[in-house]
Design a protein around this motif. Structure first.
Motif, mmCIF file in Angstrom:
data_model
loop_
_atom_site.group_PDB
_atom_site.id
_atom_site.type_symbol
_atom_site.label_atom_id
_atom_site.label_comp_id
_atom_site.label_asym_id
_atom_site.label_seq_id
_atom_site.Cartn_x
_atom_site.Cartn_y
_atom_site.Cartn_z
ATOM 1 N N HIS A 170 -2.368 5.485 17.117
ATOM 2 C CA HIS A 170 -1.008 5.142 17.555
ATOM 3 C C HIS A 170 -1.006 5.000 19.074
ATOM 4 O O HIS A 170 -2.033 5.269 19.721
ATOM 5 N N SER A 172 1.018 6.661 21.069
ATOM 6 C CA SER A 172 1.555 7.873 21.709
ATOM 7 C C SER A 172 0.603 8.492 22.747
ATOM 8 O O SER A 172 1.089 9.077 23.726
ATOM 9 N N GLY A 284 9.886 5.536 14.676
ATOM 10 C CA GLY A 284 10.013 6.977 14.840
ATOM 11 C C GLY A 284 10.474 7.253 16.264
ATOM 12 O O GLY A 284 10.211 6.473 17.173
HETATM 13 N N1 DAH Z 1 3.320 7.802 16.951
HETATM 14 C C1 DAH Z 1 4.160 7.722 15.761
HETATM 15 C C2 DAH Z 1 3.426 6.979 14.666
HETATM 16 O O1 DAH Z 1 2.505 6.280 14.940
HETATM 17 C C3 DAH Z 1 5.449 7.036 16.066
HETATM 18 C C4 DAH Z 1 6.322 7.790 16.986
HETATM 19 C C5 DAH Z 1 7.253 8.687 16.496
HETATM 20 C C6 DAH Z 1 6.212 7.650 18.372
HETATM 21 C C7 DAH Z 1 8.088 9.390 17.328
HETATM 22 C C8 DAH Z 1 7.048 8.354 19.219
HETATM 23 C C9 DAH Z 1 7.989 9.219 18.675
HETATM 24 O O2 DAH Z 1 6.994 8.240 20.546
HETATM 25 O O3 DAH Z 1 8.821 9.911 19.534
HETATM 26 O O4 DAH Z 1 3.802 7.078 13.542
#
Ligand code: DAH
Length: 339
Positions: A170, A172, A284
């Protein structure tokens, strides 16, 4: 013999002066050099010459033949040039003639969506950040408060290069990299490729794109999250969309919410596309978990944030009504040319 040849050459020079077009030249070529041409016949006669005479006559004849060829060629070039000039003069250039169409490429639908999303967040004051696709386990999981026994860490789900390095699952981890380097206030988005060991089907691909966003400051509230993401949904899908924030769980946010948009097909009434719920999940989001702030050295008492992450393919599928994610990666021009 010598005289005869001289005569032939003279003849040809005077005939060449009368030549008007390429056809005349061709006629002369046949007349003199063709299979039954004058020079050819003379060459054939050489056999009847005496052994003394033959070499000299042969030499003379062959040389004359080359000279005649040369003369014909020179005249031919001259006439071609004249004809071309005449043609160009007579021929007015028609500027209204439509040009030949070049086959133009089109932007890939994923790029279109990424560009649109980027522009929306840039207009809201977010800056663009970048991070690596080959990522450390630390940034991809550990610093995001994803515990060692979390199922996402299973090498069945992620492409590991070795124990510490993997293809990011991801975007993040870019949040962590940015927070490590910068102090608040932060308003950033990042866009990029992510990789998961999912079997490809109509909604899963081993490589996909995510857009991640993060805002950190002193007084950020869940209201800011709702406000920014509602503006985003209205800009990307249209003002008539309803937005819903549904409680969810992510290890790196607290509280967390999944963002739903009212179904683009049935407008919330319920249909097959939305599983008869009237809603489609698009991302998300949440407020950064204090544990994550501590990892990057931010004081959770002083700062708060909101963050979100979404899949570009999912947004593009909903926006353009595409029902199979694999279409984005198959490079079928019949599909790609529609955008
Ligand atoms: N990283 C999560 C995924 O790949 C998505 C996500 C959810 C990113 C919540 C965020 C967050 O920044 O606050 O499923």
């Amino acid at each position: 013999m010598e005289n005869k040849i001289k005569g032939v050459k003279k003849e040809i020079v005077s005939k060449l002066n009368l030549v008007k077009d390429l056809k005349d030249i061709e006629k002369l070529r046949v007349e003199y050099l063709g299979r039954k041409g004058i020079v050819t016949l003379l060459l054939r006669k050489l056999g009847s010459f005496s052994a003394e005479e033959r070499p000299k006559a042969g030499q003379l004849l062959n040389q004359s033949k080359r000279e005649i060829e040369e003369l014909l060629k020179i005249k031919e070039i001259e006439i071609e040039k004249l004809e071309k000039e005449k043609r160009l003069q007579g021929e007015g250039i028609d500027l209204t003639l439509p040009g030949r169409k070049l086959d133009r490429g089109t932007a890939h639908p994923i790029n279109l969506v990424l560009k649109e999303i980027e522009e929306i967040f840039l207009s809201l004051g977010f800056k663009i950040e970048e991070g690596p696709e080959v990522e450390l386990d630390y940034y991809n999981f550990e610093a995001l408060n994803i515990p060692k026994d979390h199922p996402a860490r299973d090498d069945q789900d992620s492409f590991y290069i070795n124990k510490e390095i993997l293809l990011r699952t991801h975007t993040s981890p870019v949040e962590i990299r940015v927070m490590e380097k910068q102090q608040p206030p932060i308003r950033m988005i990042t866009i990029g490729r992510c990789y998961r060991r999912d079997a490809a089907d109509s909604t899963h691909a081993p490589m996909f794109h995510q857009i991640e966003g993060l805002a950190v400051d002193k007084d950020i509230t869940f209201g800011d999250l709702k406000g920014v993401l509602t503006v985003f949904v209205h800009r990307i899908f249209g003002k008539d969309r309803k937005v819903r924030f549904r409680p969810a769980y992510f290890p790196f946010t607290e509280p967390s919410a999944e963002v739903d948009v009212s179904c683009l097909l049935c407008h919330g009434r319920g249909c097959r596309a939305c599983g008869y719920t009237g809603w489609l999940e698009i991302m998300g989001s949440g407020e950064t978990d204090p544990a994550v702030f501590k990892m990057v050295g931010y004081d959770p008492e002083k700062y708060s944030s909101f963050a979100f992450g979404m899949g570009a393919e999912r947004i593009a599928m909903l926006k353009y009504g595409i029902n199979d994610i694999r279409l984005f990666f198959e490079n079928d021009l019949r599909f790609l040319k529609q955008f």
